[in-house]
Scaffold this active site. Structure first.
Site, PDB file in Angstrom:
ATOM      1  N   ASN A  26       0.751  -1.178   0.002  1.00  0.00           N
ATOM      2  CA  ASN A  26      -0.007   0.001   0.131  1.00  0.00           C
ATOM      3  C   ASN A  26       0.847   1.205   0.063  1.00  0.00           C
ATOM      4  O   ASN A  26       0.646   2.253  -0.730  1.00  0.00           O
ATOM      5  CB  ASN A  26      -1.105  -0.236   1.221  1.00  0.00           C
ATOM      6  CG  ASN A  26      -2.283  -0.925   0.925  1.00  0.00           C
ATOM      7  OD1 ASN A  26      -3.078  -0.359   0.083  1.00  0.00           O
ATOM      8  ND2 ASN A  26      -2.447  -1.978   1.551  1.00  0.00           N
ATOM      9  N   ASN A 119      -6.429   5.157   7.928  1.00  0.00           N
ATOM     10  CA  ASN A 119      -5.614   3.880   7.844  1.00  0.00           C
ATOM     11  C   ASN A 119      -6.493   3.036   6.807  1.00  0.00           C
ATOM     12  O   ASN A 119      -7.719   3.431   6.290  1.00  0.00           O
ATOM     13  CB  ASN A 119      -6.283   3.285   9.188  1.00  0.00           C
ATOM     14  CG  ASN A 119      -5.675   1.761   9.386  1.00  0.00           C
ATOM     15  OD1 ASN A 119      -4.647   1.283   9.085  1.00  0.00           O
ATOM     16  ND2 ASN A 119      -6.854   0.824   9.797  1.00  0.00           N
ATOM     17  N   HIS A 121      -8.089  -0.766   5.899  1.00  0.00           N
ATOM     18  CA  HIS A 121      -8.138  -2.152   6.609  1.00  0.00           C
ATOM     19  C   HIS A 121      -9.047  -2.971   5.487  1.00  0.00           C
ATOM     20  O   HIS A 121      -9.733  -2.458   4.778  1.00  0.00           O
ATOM     21  CB  HIS A 121      -9.325  -1.892   7.759  1.00  0.00           C
ATOM     22  CG  HIS A 121      -9.576  -3.306   8.478  1.00  0.00           C
ATOM     23  ND1 HIS A 121      -8.747  -3.815   9.489  1.00  0.00           N
ATOM     24  CD2 HIS A 121     -10.909  -3.699   8.411  1.00  0.00           C
ATOM     25  CE1 HIS A 121      -9.276  -5.042   9.581  1.00  0.00           C
ATOM     26  NE2 HIS A 121     -10.451  -5.103   9.238  1.00  0.00           N
ATOM     27  N   SER A 148     -11.725  -0.524   3.369  1.00  0.00           N
ATOM     28  CA  SER A 148     -11.991   0.611   3.825  1.00  0.00           C
ATOM     29  C   SER A 148     -10.757   1.542   4.132  1.00  0.00           C
ATOM     30  O   SER A 148      -9.927   0.975   4.820  1.00  0.00           O
ATOM     31  CB  SER A 148     -13.187   0.488   4.879  1.00  0.00           C
ATOM     32  OG  SER A 148     -13.970  -0.450   4.812  1.00  0.00           O
ATOM     33  N   ASP A 157      -9.598  -0.187  14.210  1.00  0.00           N
ATOM     34  CA  ASP A 157     -10.640  -0.163  12.984  1.00  0.00           C
ATOM     35  C   ASP A 157     -12.006   0.521  13.049  1.00  0.00           C
ATOM     36  O   ASP A 157     -12.757   0.270  12.274  1.00  0.00           O
ATOM     37  CB  ASP A 157     -10.780  -1.482  12.491  1.00  0.00           C
ATOM     38  CG  ASP A 157      -9.126  -2.112  12.383  1.00  0.00           C
ATOM     39  OD1 ASP A 157      -8.331  -1.634  11.974  1.00  0.00           O
ATOM     40  OD2 ASP A 157      -9.133  -3.402  12.692  1.00  0.00           O
ATOM     41  N   ALA A 185      -7.803  -4.429  -4.892  1.00  0.00           N
ATOM     42  CA  ALA A 185      -8.587  -2.921  -4.520  1.00  0.00           C
ATOM     43  C   ALA A 185      -7.948  -2.102  -3.583  1.00  0.00           C
ATOM     44  O   ALA A 185      -8.258  -1.012  -3.753  1.00  0.00           O
ATOM     45  CB  ALA A 185     -10.304  -3.776  -4.028  1.00  0.00           C
TER      46      ALA A 185
END
Ligand code: GRF
Length: 227
Positions: A26, A119, A121, A148, A157, A185
């Site tokens: 990421n 963040n 998750h 998300s 989270d 994704a």
């Protein structure tokens, strides 16, 4: 109360510190997105609590300063977070992206970066917070999984959701196969969320993130094909 997360000055790029613990895929998606001149965000530091994190190599490769804040050097969470906070501020960061940062943050740290820390998750929150998400999604028989990107609040989270992406769950999925589909994704969703915030298109109103200029979405998606 409505809070505009970012002062609307697109001429000044957001200065982002990215916190990682591992692989850093990421992080790589964010690095690639920030190469676009039209992206009003710049990664000023990558900080890891793990000296072995592969993501540190990705940062070095991109010429981004890296820092290691090793948790073993600190007696408690508060002193670790104080040094983390200082490293971010010394690097000039005014925004934080958690990208696979596997460490709980203290309430003081989360409060200090409220609405300036996001963040990613790997589930469609608020479903399946925590670890082992993909195995739990499969055990529950969910038809969709996803990811998300959200502002960080103290409870793990949780926090206003900025962007979500849904992917189908296949009948023959394993946790690894599903994780790989969700990860693809993630690499789209995280740069999009950062861009929306950096462009000043996100407001937090009553603990919900209101996003201007959402791309058109279908009214609903009926069950995905099972295979
Ligand atoms: C991702 O699945 C992310 O959603 C979760 O941790 C994983 C990090 O992967 N928070 P990477 O280090 O970005 O490849």
């Amino acid at each position: 109360m409505a809070l505009n997360v970012r002062a609307p000055d697109p001429a000044t790029p957001l200065k982002v510190g990215v916190l990682i613990s591992g692989r850093g895929s990421n992080l790589q998606a964010l690095i690639d997105a920030c190469r676009d001149d039209a992206m009003p965000a710049q990664i000023v530091a990558v900080i890891s609590n793990n000296a072995e994190a592969a993501g540190l190599g990705r940062a070095r490769q991109a010429g981004i300063p890296t820092h290691i804040v090793n948790q073993q050097d600190f007696a408690d969470r508060a002193s670790f977070d104080t040094v983390l906070d200082r490293a971010l501020r010394d690097a000039g960061a005014n925004f934080v992206c958690l990208a696979g940062f596997m460490r709980l943050l203290t309430r003081d740290f989360v409060t200090a970066w409220r609405d300036r820390m996001i963040n990613i998750h790997p589930s469609l929150l608020p479903a399946f917070p925590g670890l082992d998400t993909h195995a739990r999604v499969l055990a529950a028989g969910a038809k969709f999984a996803g990811c998300s990107v959200h502002f960080v609040r103290f409870e793990t989270d949780t926090g206003p959701i900025i962007v979500q992406a849904a992917v189908p769950v296949r009948a023959d999925d394993t946790p690894d196969a599903l994780a790989a589909r969700v990860l693809e994704a993630e690499h789209r969703a995280y740069p999009l969320a950062l861009r929306l915030v950096a462009e000043g298109r996100v407001r937090v109103v009553d603990e919900r993130a209101i996003v201007d200029a959402r791309p058109p979405a279908p009214e609903f998606i009926l069950n995905p094909p099972e295979a």
